[in-house]
Design an enzyme around this catalytic site. Structure first.
Site, PDB file in Angstrom:
ATOM      1  CD  GLU A 232      -8.092   1.770  -4.486  1.00 55.49           C
ATOM      2  OE1 GLU A 232      -7.786   2.077  -3.322  1.00 55.49           O
ATOM      3  OE2 GLU A 232      -7.248   1.532  -5.369  1.00 55.49           O
ATOM      4  NE  ARG A 310       1.330   2.378  -0.881  1.00 49.43           N
ATOM      5  CZ  ARG A 310       1.898   3.593  -1.003  1.00 49.43           C
ATOM      6  NH1 ARG A 310       2.396   4.211   0.045  1.00 49.43           N
ATOM      7  NH2 ARG A 310       1.956   4.192  -2.166  1.00 49.43           N
ATOM      8  NE  ARG A 342      -6.797   7.837   7.055  1.00 56.19           N
ATOM      9  CZ  ARG A 342      -7.526   8.634   7.817  1.00 56.19           C
ATOM     10  NH1 ARG A 342      -8.494   8.134   8.564  1.00 56.19           N
ATOM     11  NH2 ARG A 342      -7.303   9.925   7.846  1.00 56.19           N
ATOM     12  CB  ALA A 565      -2.107   6.174  -3.302  1.00 50.78           C
ATOM     13  CD  GLU A 766      -2.866   5.743   1.785  1.00 58.78           C
ATOM     14  OE1 GLU A 766      -2.164   6.452   1.033  1.00 58.78           O
ATOM     15  OE2 GLU A 766      -3.096   4.545   1.564  1.00 58.78           O
TER      16      GLU A 766
END
Lengths: 811, 165
Positions: A232, A310, A342, A565, A766
């Site tokens: 990413e 998160r 992930r 995501a 994920e």
């Protein structure tokens, strides 16, 4: 309909014949230069570089030290805190110090090894404890999300459960290492082939590095050999380095990390220390829980803030917590800059609460599954979707937008200025405890299906009977002990940085009726391209072979978000649908008169364009549309509705919906050695109305195995000097074919998404990773069977850790 | 220093001059022979992505010096299919979804072809898993891989029976 079919991956034939090309397989143009970084051997030091021998080395075309770049390009996806090369001070062992361009990969590496590097060592902050002691952190204090009065709830509770769990990091170990190839074009342009989940960010960072506008840079990504979050932001350095050297020399430039360098240079999953304090009643109901999450972020910010957010957002997992407080410390250390992986923090947060459930069951002498079920969120009401998102404040609207890196998840930084949180409070507002079925961040859970899923899974895998068999086995066998556990997953779907939840697509229909499709998502093995092509074929009523999937290309679809995501199919599927529908509408307008129907009554199926009995072939309809001078090309756009999130206050609806799953794993341990294996795993997972059951099941199996690997054999070891000692598959053990469970059953939950996602499917990238927690929990059960005490099994549960836990259980 | 070797790659006889005796078979295939189907995963013989057949045996091409292969017969993923007809192992990998990202797939398939030829695994899933454990798949498509190898082994065995009948 081509959706909901178990079709193979898009390039299946290419993969099995060796014809599928990755960046390192592209034929390089003549004159291509190859790059290597010279790396710091010290975790923190002032560095002086002697590069004469490097420059004189055979085949070297260019050597760049920090003094040779002005301005120094930045590689960060967030805080502009990652100069391409260390500027006088190295911040971790593996930090790139200088750059060599040579005629071959080998010559570049040989030259880099000839540098004379002087180090003046400084005190390095390596561990979570070091960072706490030095108050070394990102943001000016911890973030706190809170619901109800936690202190009161815990102090009133009849039973207290208190402990600490260490959650290990994880190396991505994508089989294809990081790589990039930059080719200069006329008039200062640059074409970059990058193994990246985020072409738009590569484009943006390369443009910045070259001092050009984004339209001067085109980034293309056909496929990656695995990403898992590791591509990413971590590909930025290679792409920028290639582009900078290409611009200076006018030659094409390629870079790929050797595997050891890939381990040592790039970021990994964040490791956490989670301290917990929870109050329970005698029936196993949690009355309140207080989590303190310490997150080791490494030397630069990268994506650490949204990752840590998160983790907080998944500290509840599937459980309705009457009172909860989650305090999150984002610690800055002299180690690799931890990055997306992930689950993006979700797995770590979830391990915390699952540990609390197991610990409480042990303290109370209850069955762990019963404790879990007693704490589940309430079942979803029937008319669920209307109820969600109603209580969201509009305060995020109208805030100034950040000025840079808009497409990066790290651009969350701009909202951190008001972070005045202190240890027990601050710029967060407490969620009232009265919320009916609300998470600790105030989002009502309106689609909860785990009661029924758990019931179904427990029945299908004969959980009760096997639990009894395990107990019987353990009573009879002193050396080998078994454990069985069933754990749930509730995972929030959407980028928590709300503006990233958008996607674009470009669809062309050519005169012969063939379709070319492009969108912003990238293919890394998750099957996105095939799923989205299925959507396009479905909209046009065509067989799959009429739709050509093309490489992700910033010149075709601009301003894309990272394929991350779990959002790829949700976002890009909808964008492609919008583009296809625009073209359908135009075709329908053209052919309506001839078919003697209203345009709205025209359907596209089986290669035909139909209205009742009247029909014409797709090809004929395309020819007529073209002859009528009507465009057969369209863009499509999608923005996820209904979500709004204030990460500072910890309030809102960050997620469009939740994806659910449950796994039951049975394990056996050898109490003499700690050696262990998974005997059987049963999984029931929710993909909504699956777009492609074969691909989804593959994601579930793969995610589970990767999650189980993370929590068992995958151990990252840094030595006392901050050097990563596990930097190859010889020392870092990912699951092999022989490590998967002997019996492995995966089923899809039969249900549609209550939200209006693409064909009512759900994201699947994920969530299944966290099904691996069932293995860790089962191992803890097996350890607990060895004695009366709490075994306090840590992660990763290596043989060594299991052996230690067996010892603690025996006391 | 220049060394000349002569070897057969996917049925084609090749004469190769090596400017360095340390060139691996993997680099020879990828960089000199335009055969990038064989992948470089770890370059140290531990991930299996570079698996090819040498004289019918599966080996890690990243640990094999090209100079040792004078007279050898090398088969890579590019040479497995007979024209448009896929090898049974290739077909089985598609049918059983034996991959996700595909990067380890050439190595997995060559390893499976070697394993089946060794005749050790037969139809036993447990032994297939053990025999394939030198080929890492980070996507963990192991379920499909095992099924594919099992299925291909069966198909090849029954094809052999038909031939000998």
């Amino acid at each position: 309909m081509t959706v909901a079919k178990p079709l193979p991956h898009d390039a299946a034939r290419l993969h099995v014949t060796g014809g599928a090309r990755y960046v390192d397989d592209l034929p390089t143009p003549p004159g291509t230069l190859h790059l290597a970084f010279g790396l710091s051997a010290k975790a923190r030091a002032k560095v002086t570089l002697g590069l004469e021998a490097v420059r004189a080395s055979a085949g070297v075309a260019l050597v760049l030290g920090p003094g040779d770049l002005d301005p120094m390009p930045d590689c960060s996806p967030s805080a502009h805190d990652e100069p391409l090369l260390a500027m006088g001070e190295a911040f971790y062992a593996g930090h790139p110090l200088f750059l060599v361009a040579a005629e071959s990969h080998l010559l570049a590496r040989k030259a880099a090894a000839k540098a004379e590097i002087g180090y003046e060592e400084l005190d390095a902050i390596l561990t979570i404890e070091d960072a706490i002691a030095a108050d070394s952190r990102f943001e000016d204090g911890p973030r706190v999300y809170e619901k109800g009065d936690v202190m009161a709830a815990i102090s009133r509770a009849p039973h207290l459960v208190e402990g600490r769990v260490l959650v290990g990091g994880q190396e991505h170990f994508y089989l294809e290492g990081q790589s990039a190839l930059a080719i200069p074009t006329e008039d200062g342009g640059m074409v970059v082939h990058s193994s990246s989940q985020h072409p738009t960010e590569i484009q943006h960072k390369v443009a910045d590095a070259l001092g050009r506008a984004m339209h001067d840079v085109k980034v293309e990504v056909r496929r990656m050999g695995g990403g898992f979050g590791g591509k990413e932001s971590q590909g930025n350095h290679l792409a920028i380095a290639c582009a900078v050297v290409a611009a200076r020399t006018g030659r094409p430039v390629k870079m790929r990390y050797d595997r050891d360098d890939d381990f040592v240079v790039t970021g990994k999953r964040h490791d956490f220390r989670i301290d917990y304090r929870a109050g329970f009643d005698g029936e196993g109901r949690c009355l309140g829980v207080d989590f303190v999450q310490y997150c080791r972020c490494g030397w630069s910010m990268d994506l650490s803030l949204p990752v840590a957010d998160r983790a907080m957002l998944h500290a509840d997992n599937a459980y309705l917590l009457p009172a909860a407080r989650i305090t999150s410390h984002r610690l800055k250390t002299n180690t690799q800059s931890a990055t997306a992986f992930r689950g993006f923090g979700g797995p770590q947060g979830m391990v915390g609460i699952e540990r609390v459930m197991d610990h409480a069951a042990h303290v109370l002498g209850l069955d762990p599954l019963e404790v879990r079920r007693a704490n589940y969120y309430r079942e979803a009401p029937v008319a669920a979707s209307e109820a969600s998102g109603g209580s969201i404040s509009g305060k995020m609207k109208g805030q100034p937008l950040p000025t840079a890196d808009l497409a990066g998840r790290g651009s969350v930084k701009v909202e951190t200025g008001s972070g005045k949180a202190t240890r027990y409070g601050g710029a967060h507002s407490r969620v009232p405890a009265t919320a009916e079925n609300a998470t600790p961040y105030g989002m009502e859970v309106t689609d909860f299906i785990l009661h029924e899923m758990t019931e179904t899974l427990a029945r299908d895998c004969e959980f009760e009977a096997r639990k009894a068999a395990v107990a019987e086995w353990n009573a009879a066998n002193p050396v080998l002990k078994r454990g069985i556990a069933l754990t749930p997953v509730k995972f929030g779907i959407s980028f928590t940085l709300t503006h990233l939840n958008q996607a674009g697509a470009l669809v062309h229909v050519y005169q012969d009726g063939s379709v070319s499709m492009n969108h912003g998502g990238t293919e890394m093995g998750q099957g996105l391209f095939q799923k989205v092509a299925q959507v396009a074929a479905s909209r046009f009523g065509l067989p799959m072979e009429r739709v050509r999937i093309t490489a992700t290309d910033t010149a075709k679809v601009p301003n894309t978000s990272a394929t991350a995501a779990s959002s790829g199919s949700d976002l890009n599927g909808m964008a492609v649908k919008a583009a296809c529908d625009a073209i359908r509408d135009r075709i329908a307008e053209v052919v309506a008169a001839e078919l003697q129907a209203e345009p709205a009554a025209i359907v596209f199926e089986d290669g035909q364009v139909r209205a009742g009995e009247a029909s014409m072939s797709w090809e004929e309809a395309i020819a007529k549309t073209y002859m009528a001078r009507v465009s057969l090309s369209a863009t499509g756009f999608y923005a996820t509705p209904g979500i709004e999130w204030d990460r500072i206050a910890g309030r809102g609806r960050p997620f469009y919906y939740f994806a659910y799953g449950a796994a039951c794993s049975e394990v056996v341990i050898d109490t003499l050695t700690g050696e262990n294996r998974i005997l059987r795993t049963d999984i029931l997972h929710d993909c909504g109305a699956s777009l492609n059951p074969a691909i989804d099941i593959g994601q579930i199996e793969g995610g589970f195995v990767q999650g189980a690997g993370w929590l068992t054999t995958e151990e990252l070891v840094w030595d006392g000097a901050g050097r990563l000692r596990t930097h190859a598959p010889s020392t870092y053990k990912i699951p092999a074919c022989s490590d998967r469970p002997g019996v492995f059953n995966v089923a899809l939950w039969d249900g549609a998404n209550r939200e209006e996602t693409i064909y009512r499917s759900k994201a699947v990238g994920e969530p299944p990773l966290m099904l691996g927690i069932s293995v860790w929990s089962a191992l803890a059960q097996a350890c607990a069977a060895c004695g009366p005490n709490w075994p306090d099994l840590q992660t990763p549960a290596t043989a060594e850790a299991v052996l230690a836990a067996v010892g603690r259980a025996r006391g | 220093m220049s060394l000349s070797i002569s070897l057969t790659v996917n049925g084609d006889r090749c004469d190769v001059d090596l400017d360095d005796p340390r060139v691996t078979l993997l680099d020879l295939l990828r960089e000199r022979m335009a055969l990038p189907g064989t992948k470089k995963g770890c370059d140290r013989g531990q991930c299996g992505a570079c698996t090819v057949l040498v004289n019918g045996r599966r080996i890690n091409s990243c640990l094999t010096l090209a100079v040792t292969l004078n007279g050898a017969e090398v088969t890579t993923i590019e040479g497995l299919a007979a024209g448009e007809d896929l090898h049974p192992v290739q077909t089985a990998f598609i049918e059983h979804d034996g991959f996700q990202c595909g990067y380890c797939t050439p190595g997995q398939i060559m390893s499976a072809v070697g394993l089946i030829a060794e005749g050790q695994a037969g139809d036993d899933a447990e032994r297939i898993r053990e025999g394939m454990s030198g080929n890492l798949c980070r996507c963990s498509a192991y379920h499909g891989i095992t099924e594919a190898v099992q299925d291909a082994a069966r198909r090849m065995a029954s094809a052999d029976e038909r031939k000998s009948a």
